[in-house]
Design an enzyme around this catalytic site. Structure first.
Site, PDB file in Angstrom:
ATOM      1  N   GLU A   1      14.151   5.902   1.999  1.00  0.00           N
ATOM      2  CA  GLU A   1      14.142   4.818   2.985  1.00  0.00           C
ATOM      3  C   GLU A   1      15.523   4.618   3.609  1.00  0.00           C
ATOM      4  OE1 GLU A   1      11.292   4.199   3.761  1.00  0.00           O
ATOM      5  OE2 GLU A   1      10.222   4.768   1.948  1.00  0.00           O
TER       6      GLU A   1
ATOM      7  N   TYR B   1       6.269  15.574   6.403  1.00  0.00           N
ATOM      8  CA  TYR B   1       7.331  15.359   5.429  1.00  0.00           C
ATOM      9  C   TYR B   1       7.907  16.678   4.920  1.00  0.00           C
ATOM     10  CZ  TYR B   1       5.687  10.497   4.976  1.00  0.00           C
ATOM     11  OH  TYR B   1       5.334   9.203   5.210  1.00  0.00           O
TER      12      TYR B   1
ATOM     13  N   HIS C   1      16.165   7.050   6.385  1.00  0.00           N
ATOM     14  CA  HIS C   1      15.551   6.660   7.655  1.00  0.00           C
ATOM     15  C   HIS C   1      16.531   5.900   8.562  1.00  0.00           C
ATOM     16  CE1 HIS C   1      11.401   7.872   7.916  1.00  0.00           C
ATOM     17  NE2 HIS C   1      11.137   7.464   6.692  1.00  0.00           N
TER      18      HIS C   1
ATOM     19  N   PRO D   1       0.785  -1.236   0.000  1.00  0.00           N
ATOM     20  CA  PRO D   1       0.000   0.000   0.000  1.00  0.00           C
ATOM     21  C   PRO D   1       0.814   1.281   0.000  1.00  0.00           C
ATOM     22  CG  PRO D   1      -0.001  -0.984   2.191  1.00  0.00           C
ATOM     23  CD  PRO D   1       0.679  -1.965   1.277  1.00  0.00           C
TER      24      PRO D   1
ATOM     25  N   GLY E   1       4.831   3.443  -0.861  1.00  0.00           N
ATOM     26  CA  GLY E   1       5.994   3.447  -1.730  1.00  0.00           C
ATOM     27  C   GLY E   1       7.124   2.613  -1.155  1.00  0.00           C
ATOM     28  N   GLY E   2       7.378   2.815   0.128  1.00  0.00           N
ATOM     29  CA  GLY E   2       8.425   2.066   0.784  1.00  0.00           C
ATOM     30  C   GLY E   2       8.223   2.088   2.285  1.00  0.00           C
TER      31      GLY E   2
ATOM     32  N   ARG F   1      -1.097   0.298  -4.482  1.00  0.00           N
ATOM     33  CA  ARG F   1      -0.398   1.387  -3.792  1.00  0.00           C
ATOM     34  C   ARG F   1      -1.336   2.577  -3.648  1.00  0.00           C
ATOM     35  NH1 ARG F   1       5.120   4.272  -5.967  1.00  0.00           N
ATOM     36  NH2 ARG F   1       5.434   5.685  -4.179  1.00  0.00           N
ATOM     37  N   ARG F   2      -1.618   2.948  -2.412  1.00  0.00           N
ATOM     38  CA  ARG F   2      -2.692   3.898  -2.123  1.00  0.00           C
ATOM     39  C   ARG F   2      -2.508   5.238  -2.824  1.00  0.00           C
ATOM     40  NH1 ARG F   2      -4.532   4.637   3.825  1.00  0.00           N
ATOM     41  NH2 ARG F   2      -2.700   5.968   3.797  1.00  0.00           N
TER      42      ARG F   2
END
Length: 644
Positions: free
Chosen positions: A331, A417, A334, A301, A303-304, A591-592
């Protein structure tokens, strides 16, 4: 986590709509106010968890589980090493959702087990069921025997037909924000960090991976062991199982994917080692051992997801030209901002996602140049300025008020973000990189493997950055960024030179009906095409859409970033020829952020609603529970809305 909202994987956020010129910033008052983000109640308190970490905390988790594809369940035991902080505490309180608890035991040093009384409270629709375990002797170790429900919100089970290879079933988790409690009973709060180990049994023809020390050479035999020696919060607990093979990128990085996808993914992500090196040069050693990526089926759902040592990634970013690989940069970032230093509660998620978006841009700039990074920033900022117009003032602050009964998934927005990254860009501009870069690296070093809140960041800022130039930033400016709605009027605005060329080409076409020449468009990236489409306005005459489609073949595009903008524009404009392809796209992809804008446009008319329901009925078996819930809610609201 890559933002679930309408954003580009290279940029953190990019929504469909007019983007000829950046909108004027939403002004925030700069009147003198008290010091920013200083509160009488600790911002580390997590309203989204039943746990009581002030009394007892999990220090280590040992899992012994079986993955049952037939029953769509994970079951076994979870054993906790506990640290009791309050000598008067007599209960261990954990978070659960749809879990069946068979028994709870205290374990002595010699392994002897003593049954403990427990109570599972009625389920709350957001937070699940509070599990209260009576522990009058404050045992150092407790073991729970349990199993999940087939409908666990944090797990998706796919039939072979829903995978790339069509041969074996697939299962994967998504624990952020509070879905870990649906597959392990936990203190499901980012304020608690624990190490973990796991033994997982499965059918022997699937490979099992976790957010831990996956061995690229491990045999596929149905019996797997894992260890995560660094303490992580619960939302970074992850598991996946399927027809997975490994392709190395470097000595410490590689790609896991289904056989038909693995080589394409490794080629697309071949710059990963360079990204790790760029990040290390800026912010210090990568502290997690390996950095591998798992490419999931299209139903993922998001991207990563930044699961440590094993980023989960959508296949929709593998388009063959590396135009969307900033997903990896995000990612990977993170690994410092989020995984290493974690927001203590979800109301301070900007400490995860804002810092990560800033670090992502620095990695992008180091590898692909300043213009690429500036393009991202302008996209991000323009989109955020459009989004905040429809948001409540409280949700526009970086330091959100207590979430109370709100689902943290619903409280997340692009503010965390983009406004978060914009704030850090503002600090960078005011102090200069030669001062700001060591400060940010110091934040990561000094808070490594800890959870933190906004108050702690402000305190660190005032101690370690502001004295470097006492007149650079005022308390009022900090307050405007952290506590006030909108974007401060003094925020530095991004400007991309490349977008000026795109805007000129679009304006020329709208005036002359002559499509931009191939000489102009042949080198355009995904981001430039998205800029072109976004600048077309809310609707376009059907004849002009036909011209665009004939020239550039947007209908049926394999590029999801273009699809999520082209199809809503086509639906709004009455370009009926695109609707069947739109239906095929939202049926195939889960993917939402790619499909929800298309559903949103379809639901605005009775005919579109009927079509959306038809497609959803076909797509639902392959959607993740998070995506299913989102689409079902949209359809229900559309059906309940007053008819014109």
């Amino acid at each position: 986590m890559r933002s679930p909202f309408l954003m580009l994987p290279l940029a953190v956020a990019l929504a469909a709509g007019c983007a000829k010129d950046p909108a004027a910033p939403v002004a925030a008052p700069v009147a003198e106010k008290p010091a920013a983000a200083v509160n009488t109640v600790s911002r580390s308190h997590d309203e989204s968890s039943y746990a009581e970490p002030d009394k007892v905390v999990i220090k280590d988790l040992a899992l012994d589980l079986k993955v049952d594809f037939e029953q769509k369940q994970i079951g076994g035991t979870a054993t906790y090493a506990l640290e009791w902080k309050d000598k008067a505490a007599r209960q261990l309180v954990l978070d659960t959702r749809e879990l069946t608890i068979a028994k709870v035991e205290a374990l002595a040093a010699d392994g002897a087990a003593t049954a403990l009384q427990f109570e599972l409270a009625p389920a709350d629709k957001v937070f699940g069921s509070k599990l209260t375990i009576q522990a009058p002797e404050q045992p150092a170790s407790v073991r729970i025997t349990y199993h999940t429900a087939p409908t666990a919100s944090g797990l998706q089970w796919l039939e072979p037909s829903m995978t790339e290879g069509k041969k074996l079933p697939f299962m994967f988790s998504q624990s952020q924000a509070i879905h870990a409690r649906s597959w392990v009973p936990l203190q499901d709060t980012p304020s608690v960090r624990f190490t973990y180990s796991a033994h997982v049994a499965s059918r022997p023809d699937v490979m099992v991976l976790m957010s831990a020390d996956n061995d690229p050479k491990a045999a596929r035999d149905g019996d797997y062991t894992f260890k995560m020696p660094q303490p992580i919060p619960s939302y970074l607990l992850a598991i996946a199982a399927g027809d997975l093979v490994f392709e190395p990128i470097s000595s410490r990085s590689g790609v896991w994917a289904e056989p038909a996808m693995v080589n394409k993914a490794a080629k697309e992500f071949e710059d990963t080692e360079k990204m790790i090196g760029a990040a290390e040069k800026l912010y210090g050693e990568y502290r997690w051992g390996r950095y591998d990526m798992l490419v999931l089926p299209p139903s993922f759902p998001f991207g990563g997801m930044e699961n440590p040592r094993l980023t989960f990634a959508t296949p929709t970013v593998i388009v063959g030209d590396k135009s969307l690989v900033s997903l990896v940069a995000h990612e990977l970032a993170h690994s410092w901002s989020g995984n290493l230093v974690t927001n203590a509660s979800w109301k301070d998620i900007w400490l995860n996602e804002g810092f990560t978006t800033y670090v992502q841009a620095r990695i992008t700039e180091a590898l692909y140049g300043q213009e690429a990074a500036e393009m991202e920033r302008e996209i991000d900022q323009t989109d955020l300025l459009n989004e905040v117009k429809d948001m409540s003032p409280a949700d526009q602050a970086l330091a959100l008020p207590p979430l109370n009964e709100r689902d943290p998934d619903d409280a997340l927005s692009q503010v965390a973000y983009v406004k978060g990254a914009w704030f850090l860009q503002f600090l960078e501009q005011r102090f200069g990189r030669e001062v700001f870069d060591p400060f940010l690296r110091g934040w990561f070093d000094d808070h490594a493997f800890q959870s933190a809140n906004t108050d702690q960041f402000v305190e660190y800022l005032k101690k370690n950055l502001l004295p470097k130039n006492p007149t650079a930033v005022s308390d009022a400016e900090l307050h405007a960024w952290l506590e006030e709605p909108g974007i401060p009027s003094f925020a530095p605005k991004a400007r991309s030179r490349g977008f000026a060329v795109v805007d000129t080409a679009r304006i020329a076409w709208l005036g002359s009906e002559q499509l931009p020449s191939n000489q102009v468009t042949s080198q355009w990236t995904t981001q430039e095409w998205v800029r072109f489409i976004d600048g077309l306005g809310k609707t376009v005459p059907v004849a002009k859409l036909e011209q665009l489609d004939k020239g550039y073949h947007f209908t049926g595009t394999p590029n999801g970033e273009i699809a999520m903008r082209w199809y809503p524009l086509a639906i709004r404009s009455g370009y009926a020829q695109a609707q069947p392809a739109a239906g095929e796209f939202i049926q195939k992809v889960g993917r939402r952020k790619l499909i929800l804008p298309i559903y949103a446009e379809l639901l605005k008319t009775p005919e579109g609603l009927a079509f959306a329901k038809e497609v959803f009925a076909k797509a639902k078996p392959g959607y993740h529970p998070i995506t299913t819930a989102s689409v079902a809610d949209m359809i229900a609201k559309a059906e309940a809305a007053p008819k014109p």
